[in-house]
Scaffold this active site. Structure first.
Site, short mmCIF file in Angstrom:
data_model
loop_
_atom_site.label_atom_id
_atom_site.label_comp_id
_atom_site.label_asym_id
_atom_site.label_seq_id
_atom_site.Cartn_x
_atom_site.Cartn_y
_atom_site.Cartn_z
N ASP A 24 0.79 -1.24 0.00
CA ASP A 24 0.00 0.00 0.00
C ASP A 24 0.82 1.29 0.00
OD1 ASP A 24 -1.89 -1.96 0.27
OD2 ASP A 24 -2.71 -1.27 2.17
N GLU A 72 -4.62 -0.82 -1.25
CA GLU A 72 -5.93 -0.85 -0.60
C GLU A 72 -6.86 0.08 -1.36
OE1 GLU A 72 -6.01 0.29 3.56
OE2 GLU A 72 -8.21 0.29 3.61
N LYS A 129 -6.73 -4.86 -2.94
CA LYS A 129 -7.37 -5.47 -1.77
C LYS A 129 -8.37 -4.50 -1.16
CE LYS A 129 -3.53 -4.24 1.42
NZ LYS A 129 -4.24 -3.48 2.42
N VAL A 157 3.18 0.43 4.15
CA VAL A 157 2.49 1.21 5.18
C VAL A 157 1.06 0.72 5.39
CG1 VAL A 157 3.89 3.25 4.68
CG2 VAL A 157 1.72 2.96 3.49
N THR A 158 0.53 0.94 6.61
CA THR A 158 1.22 1.42 7.79
C THR A 158 1.58 0.25 8.71
OG1 THR A 158 -0.82 1.79 9.08
CG2 THR A 158 -0.03 3.63 7.73
N CYS A 162 -2.07 -2.07 7.96
CA CYS A 162 -2.04 -3.05 6.88
C CYS A 162 -0.84 -3.99 6.93
CB CYS A 162 -2.15 -2.34 5.53
SG CYS A 162 -3.79 -1.63 5.29
N GLN A 202 8.38 -12.68 22.13
CA GLN A 202 8.00 -14.07 22.39
C GLN A 202 8.67 -15.03 21.41
OE1 GLN A 202 3.75 -14.58 23.63
NE2 GLN A 202 3.48 -12.54 22.75
N1 TIU Z 1 -2.67 0.50 4.28
C1 TIU Z 1 -3.09 0.83 5.51
O1 TIU Z 1 -2.35 0.71 6.48
N2 TIU Z 1 -4.36 1.39 5.62
C2 TIU Z 1 -4.74 2.26 6.62
O2 TIU Z 1 -5.88 2.67 6.66
N3 TIU Z 1 -3.78 2.65 7.52
C3 TIU Z 1 -3.91 3.57 8.52
O3 TIU Z 1 -2.97 3.71 9.31
N4 TIU Z 1 -5.00 4.32 8.60
#
Ligand code: TIU
Length: 229
Positions: A24, A72, A129, A157-158, A162, A202
């Site tokens: 993403d 996304e 996705k 990210v992030t 995701c 862990q």
């Molecule tokens: N790709 C992803 O992490 N989608 C998000 O909405 N991330 C946020 O941190 N909002």
């Protein structure tokens, strides 16, 4: 086989069964006027991921590693966006609303696409996705199985949204994940740090964590000097 310094322990993989997964890296998250900013985030927080990821991509491509990108987003009619996701929070712009880079988080819009610096090359799969996890409602698993991939170098990210969701999904499907700390980013530095700690804690409950320089130095096409260890 290649072994890199990582926590909680060194990570060993072989190139044919490993893929670099780029999650993403879209304008909607990294540039002003997109989904990330509409949620009240400082998108500048994510931009430190771009340079190390671009360097890693160059070395991974030169080494012949499988590279897979995800994005996304939703169909223009939003039929694949659960109402609960659409209604969530109080964003300045909702999914599907017009913004300076096109409709927020909608496939085919400029803002939905990947930033130029880490843009996919021809032949690299791009998995669209609708959710946070890259395995949910996608053909990612089939794509990896078809290529004989068992090990994922995870970037994008992030960190705590995701990336984490995808790493958790991957674990339950039997994949091993090395998350590259400098190539993943969060709007919240604390979530980034703790998110990475949660992966390696862990005994590596979700996987391993390393810097991309460790991987680049270990690749057969290394443009970085190999460590002496
Ligand atoms: N790709 C992803 O992490 N989608 C998000 O909405 N991330 C946020 O941190 N909002």
């Amino acid at each position: 086989m290649v072994t890199v310094d990582a926590r909680p322990a060194p990570y060993t993989f072989d190139l044919p069964s490993t893929a670099l997964l780029v999650i993403d890296m879209q304008r909607d998250f990294l540039e002003p006027g997109g989904f990330g900013e509409s949620l009240g985030n400082d998108v500048g927080q994510l931009r430190r991921t771009i340079a190390p990821l671009a360097a890693l991509l160059a070395d991974a491509r030169a080494a012949g590693l499988t590279v897979i990108h995800t994005r996304e987003g939703h169909l223009p009619d939003l039929s694949d966006c659960p109402p609960a996701k659409l209604r969530r929070g109080a964003p300045s712009r909702r999914i599907g609303d017009p913004g300076p880079n096109g409709r927020i988080l909608v496939r085919g819009e400029y803002g939905h696409d990947i930033v130029d610096e880490v843009a996919p090359r021809p032949g690299e799969p791009v998995v669209d996705k609708p959710g946070k996890g890259a395995f949910h409602a996608t053909d990612l698993d089939a794509l990896l199985v078809a290529r004989g991939v068992r090990s994922l170098l995870v970037t994008g990210v992030t960190t705590e949204v995701c990336v984490h969701t995808t790493v958790r999904e991957a674990n339950d499907r039997g994949y091993e994940c090395l998350v590259l700390a400098d190539c993943v980013g969060s709007y919240f530095p604390e979530f980034h740090r703790v998110g990475l700690d949660m992966i390696a804690a862990q005994g590596g409950i979700f996987g391993w964590v390393a810097d991309s320089t460790s991987v680049r130095a270990a690749l057969p096409t290394a443009s970085l000097p190999r460590s002496s260890s």
